[in-house]
Design an enzyme around this catalytic site. Structure first.
Site, short mmCIF file in Angstrom:
data_model
loop_
_atom_site.label_atom_id
_atom_site.label_comp_id
_atom_site.label_asym_id
_atom_site.label_seq_id
_atom_site.Cartn_x
_atom_site.Cartn_y
_atom_site.Cartn_z
N CYS A 1 0.83 -1.20 0.00
CA CYS A 1 0.00 0.00 0.00
C CYS A 1 0.87 1.25 0.00
O CYS A 1 1.86 1.33 0.74
CB CYS A 1 -0.91 0.00 1.22
N TYR B 1 -8.01 -8.53 6.55
CA TYR B 1 -9.00 -7.80 5.76
C TYR B 1 -10.22 -8.68 5.53
O TYR B 1 -10.29 -9.82 6.04
CB TYR B 1 -8.36 -7.27 4.48
#
Length: 367
Positions: free
Chosen positions: A26, A185
């Site tokens: 990310c 997640y």
């Protein structure tokens, strides 16, 4: 003989020129999910890194699936166009055969957070937070947003969102897709008995807890049958009573039946109480266990930083590929360094070719 790290590999008809991957990282630098100039330079850097497998960062399938306001997405026409712009630029400078993939995801209860350099915690009231969702209404940690448990129709809608994002990825020009079923997640929130306390067909038994992951894989494969599909999986949760290797093997077997061609074996991320070990290659055993237990190609990742270390993982048959993350941020030409250290050719762009002898000299001096 060519080093194992620089031998090609074919997965579901897609051939990679070597077995070295840039792991998705990310960057928290998108504009409402759209890749920016930061991504343009970053993907071009990955393209010239020497890695034959480039998986760009976690890419969310809806706006509220993002970790932060800066996270990448593929949920709008603008997202798609921006990704294509950056990807086209990366392809123009990449050595022949380099393949690019995107990692589709939804952050679930770990969404609506600050960027790491802003603190990383849940967004405050004046930071435009949003309602998070998960398998069950259990917050990630004390002081975090309490997610809303997804209803049946919402689960199906999210499965459709993964399929639609996959179609956008194909139109943008990606060669493969990786599903993010790791690091706490949403897909992993369904897999873990610690975050999934449902009593319907999406919770309870492992068969039920893996249903979300399996149906996403099935929907994505149906949406883009021409794209190779992989998955990143937290093989071990590192918490008592949590998801563990034996369950991960069964999940990998089920995903393989749906056309998933490899498992990137990671771990942890679903609980602040995890007791994660640390040390070079601390997750390689997990890749080896999935490779043997599910009979599926695996990618080892986690504190693999030295060329000889990466080569040994492959030469010893413990995994089929290796992925590096921070090492590529620290050294954008890590793949060149590995090639020089292992006696493999360095495929440099013509503009950079004069630096190859310098790289080779550095490696000889270091050896």
């Amino acid at each position: 003989m060519t080093a194992a790290l620089f031998q090609p590999i074919t997965l579901d008809g897609l051939t990679f020129p070597n077995r070295l991957a840039v792991a998705p990282m990310c960057q928290y630098s998108a504009d409402d999910g759209s890749a920016t100039d930061w991504h343009l330079q970053q993907w071009m850097s990955y393209a010239m890194s020497g890695a034959g497998i480039v998986t760009v960062e976690m890419t969310d399938v809806e706006r509220h699936g993002r970790i932060s306001h800066g996270c990448l997405g593929l949920y709008s026409d603008h997202n798609e166009a921006a990704a294509k712009r950056a990807l086209d630029a990366a392809r123009r400078v990449a050595p022949a055969g380099t393949k690019f993939g995107t990692q589709l995801a939804h952050a679930g209860r770990k969404a609506s957070c600050q960027r790491p350099w802003e603190g990383g915690g849940p967004l405050k009231a004046d930071q435009d937070p949003w309602q998070t969702v998960s398998a069950s209404a259990i917050p990630y940690d004390e002081g975090w947003h309490t997610p809303r448990a997804l209803e049946e129709d919402e689960i199906h809608r999210l499965i459709d969102r993964f399929a639609e994002a996959a179609r956008r990825a194909e139109r943008a020009g990606f060669d493969f897709i990786e599903l993010h079923a790791a690091h706490g997640y949403l897909i992993f929130q369904f897999l873990s008995p610690l975050s999934n306390r449902r009593t319907d067909r999406w919770g309870g038994s492992l068969e039920n807890r893996m249903r979300f992951a399996v149906e996403i894989a099935r929907a994505v494969k149906k949406a883009v049958p021409g794209l190779m599909l992989g998955a990143r999986l937290s093989v071990k949760e590192w918490v008592d009573g949590g998801f563990d290797v034996d369950e991960a093997v069964e999940v990998a077997k089920a995903l393989k039946k749906e056309g998933v061609a490899y498992i990137c074996a990671s771990s942890g991320g679903n609980s602040p109480h995890q007791k994660l070990p640390s040390g070079p290659g601390y997750q390689v055993d997990l890749a080896e266990a999935i490779r043997k237990g599910a009979d599926i190609p695996t990618r080892a990742v986690g504190l693999i930083t030295e060329p000889q270390q990466a080569e040994a993982v492959l030469a010893e048959g413990r995994a089929d590929m290796v992925a590096l993350a921070r090492a590529f941020l620290a050294d954008p030409r890590w793949g060149w360094r590995a090639a020089a250290a292992l006696g493999a050719p360095i495929h440099a762009a013509p503009q950079l070719a004069r630096s190859v002898t310098t790289m080779e000299h550095w490696e000889k001096a270091a050896g």
